[in-house]
Design a protein around this motif. Structure first.
Motif, mmCIF file in Angstrom:
data_model
loop_
_atom_site.group_PDB
_atom_site.id
_atom_site.type_symbol
_atom_site.label_atom_id
_atom_site.label_comp_id
_atom_site.label_asym_id
_atom_site.label_seq_id
_atom_site.Cartn_x
_atom_site.Cartn_y
_atom_site.Cartn_z
ATOM 1 N N GLU A 119 -7.005 -3.355 -5.027
ATOM 2 C CA GLU A 119 -7.220 -2.583 -6.252
ATOM 3 C C GLU A 119 -7.998 -1.287 -6.017
ATOM 4 O O GLU A 119 -7.645 -0.236 -6.544
ATOM 5 N N PHE A 120 -9.086 -1.386 -5.268
ATOM 6 C CA PHE A 120 -9.915 -0.199 -5.029
ATOM 7 C C PHE A 120 -10.022 0.171 -3.557
ATOM 8 O O PHE A 120 -10.101 1.351 -3.222
ATOM 9 N N VAL A 121 -10.060 -0.841 -2.672
ATOM 10 C CA VAL A 121 -10.285 -0.522 -1.251
ATOM 11 C C VAL A 121 -9.080 0.219 -0.666
ATOM 12 O O VAL A 121 -9.247 1.244 0.016
ATOM 13 N N VAL A 122 -7.873 -0.265 -0.938
ATOM 14 C CA VAL A 122 -6.689 0.398 -0.364
ATOM 15 C C VAL A 122 -6.596 1.866 -0.809
ATOM 16 O O VAL A 122 -6.474 2.759 0.034
ATOM 17 N N PRO A 123 -6.707 2.155 -2.118
ATOM 18 C CA PRO A 123 -6.655 3.576 -2.508
ATOM 19 C C PRO A 123 -7.817 4.392 -1.934
ATOM 20 O O PRO A 123 -7.634 5.550 -1.548
ATOM 21 N N TRP A 124 -9.013 3.794 -1.869
ATOM 22 C CA TRP A 124 -10.180 4.510 -1.311
ATOM 23 C C TRP A 124 -9.938 4.882 0.152
ATOM 24 O O TRP A 124 -10.235 5.999 0.581
ATOM 25 N N MET A 125 -9.367 3.953 0.900
ATOM 26 C CA MET A 125 -9.174 4.187 2.335
ATOM 27 C C MET A 125 -8.114 5.256 2.615
ATOM 28 O O MET A 125 -8.009 5.746 3.729
ATOM 29 N N ARG A 126 -7.348 5.639 1.574
ATOM 30 C CA ARG A 126 -6.362 6.717 1.775
ATOM 31 C C ARG A 126 -7.027 8.017 2.204
ATOM 32 O O ARG A 126 -6.384 8.885 2.793
ATOM 33 N N ILE A 127 -8.328 8.151 1.879
ATOM 34 C CA ILE A 127 -9.066 9.341 2.344
ATOM 35 C C ILE A 127 -8.914 9.482 3.854
ATOM 36 O O ILE A 127 -8.856 10.590 4.378
ATOM 37 N N ALA A 128 -8.832 8.337 4.541
ATOM 38 C CA ALA A 128 -8.812 8.363 6.010
ATOM 39 C C ALA A 128 -7.401 8.260 6.595
ATOM 40 O O ALA A 128 -7.255 8.062 7.801
ATOM 41 N N ASP A 129 -6.366 8.432 5.769
ATOM 42 C CA ASP A 129 -4.984 8.376 6.294
ATOM 43 C C ASP A 129 -4.788 9.355 7.443
ATOM 44 O O ASP A 129 -4.136 9.057 8.443
ATOM 45 N N ARG A 130 -5.350 10.552 7.253
ATOM 46 C CA ARG A 130 -5.231 11.606 8.270
ATOM 47 C C ARG A 130 -5.884 11.155 9.586
ATOM 48 O O ARG A 130 -5.411 11.466 10.666
ATOM 49 N N ALA A 131 -6.977 10.422 9.457
ATOM 50 C CA ALA A 131 -7.689 9.929 10.647
ATOM 51 C C ALA A 131 -6.826 8.920 11.393
ATOM 52 O O ALA A 131 -6.716 8.960 12.613
ATOM 53 N N ARG A 132 -6.199 8.023 10.638
ATOM 54 C CA ARG A 132 -5.345 7.015 11.285
ATOM 55 C C ARG A 132 -4.177 7.703 12.006
ATOM 56 O O ARG A 132 -3.865 7.383 13.157
#
Ligand SMILES: [Zn+2]
Length: 200
Positions: A119-132
């Motif tokens: 609910e919240f963690v997956v969308p929050w972690m999108r900030i780091a998509d570029r890092a992945r």
């Protein structure tokens, strides 16, 4: 909870008398921390302990995976951005550290979203998509560590999207730093200008 109340009573009996004067001074003149730290909520990564400093020295915001979102003044509930605004424009900290760490559960979830609460963690972690994307593009031996390090760099890049941070960095009122703490060894690494992390 019993354990915590017991701990508080210990603190009150033994630590408070030693720190009372400092707290009274901080209460009277207000806080003026020299440094802001963005750290993970992980229970093993306590910036005050790692940097061995006392009350009044660090202005700390902790969130999942020590991420800084990009500047988005859209009236929504931006806890990390609010803390940044307060720390930078009101308290006027001179140094700002993004403190990553080894074995970060948030980064593990970024590498395998099936592990993350949706609910919240997956969308929050999108900030780091570029890092992945950047970490995996190099085909690293240790994707977890590579991704943790890249996420610190992405957060530093995002800090510069805040106009009042970029302007203070440009005229040297504020310095940005990346760091990573290895909870297995107790070693702190600092991000160097060449993009590598090295023991402090
Ligand atoms: Zn973490």
């Amino acid at each position: 909870m019993k354990h915590l109340i017991h701990g508080y009573r210990e603190f009150r009996a033994t630590e408070w008398p030693k720190r009372r004067a400092l707290f009274e001074e901080l209460a009277a003149r207000g806080q003026s921390p020299h440094t802001m730290v963005i750290a993970c909520s992980d229970s093993r990564v306590d910036p005050t302990m790692i940097f061995n400093v006392g009350p009044g020295e660090l202005f700390v915001v902790r969130n999942v995976a020590n991420l800084v979102p990009p500047f988005m003044p859209d009236g929504e509930f931006h806890g990390t951005s609010a803390a940044l605004e307060f720390g930078v424009t009101v308290l006027q900290v001179e140094d700002l550290i993004v403190l990553g760490h080894a074995m970060c559960g948030g980064i593990r979830a970024l590498l395998d979203p099936s592990l993350a609460p949706p609910e919240f963690v997956v969308p929050w972690m999108r900030i780091a998509d570029r890092a992945r994307a950047r970490a995996l593009a190099c085909d690293p031996v240790d994707p977890q560590t590579a991704c943790e390090h890249e996420a610190v760099k992405v957060s530093l890049e995002n800090l510069l999207t805040f106009p009042w941070i970029a302007e203070r960095v440009a005229d040297h009122r504020l310095r940005l730093h990346g760091a990573s703490f290895d909870i297995r060894t107790g070693v702190l690494e600092m991000l160097k200008p060449d993009g590598d992390f090295a023991a402090a």
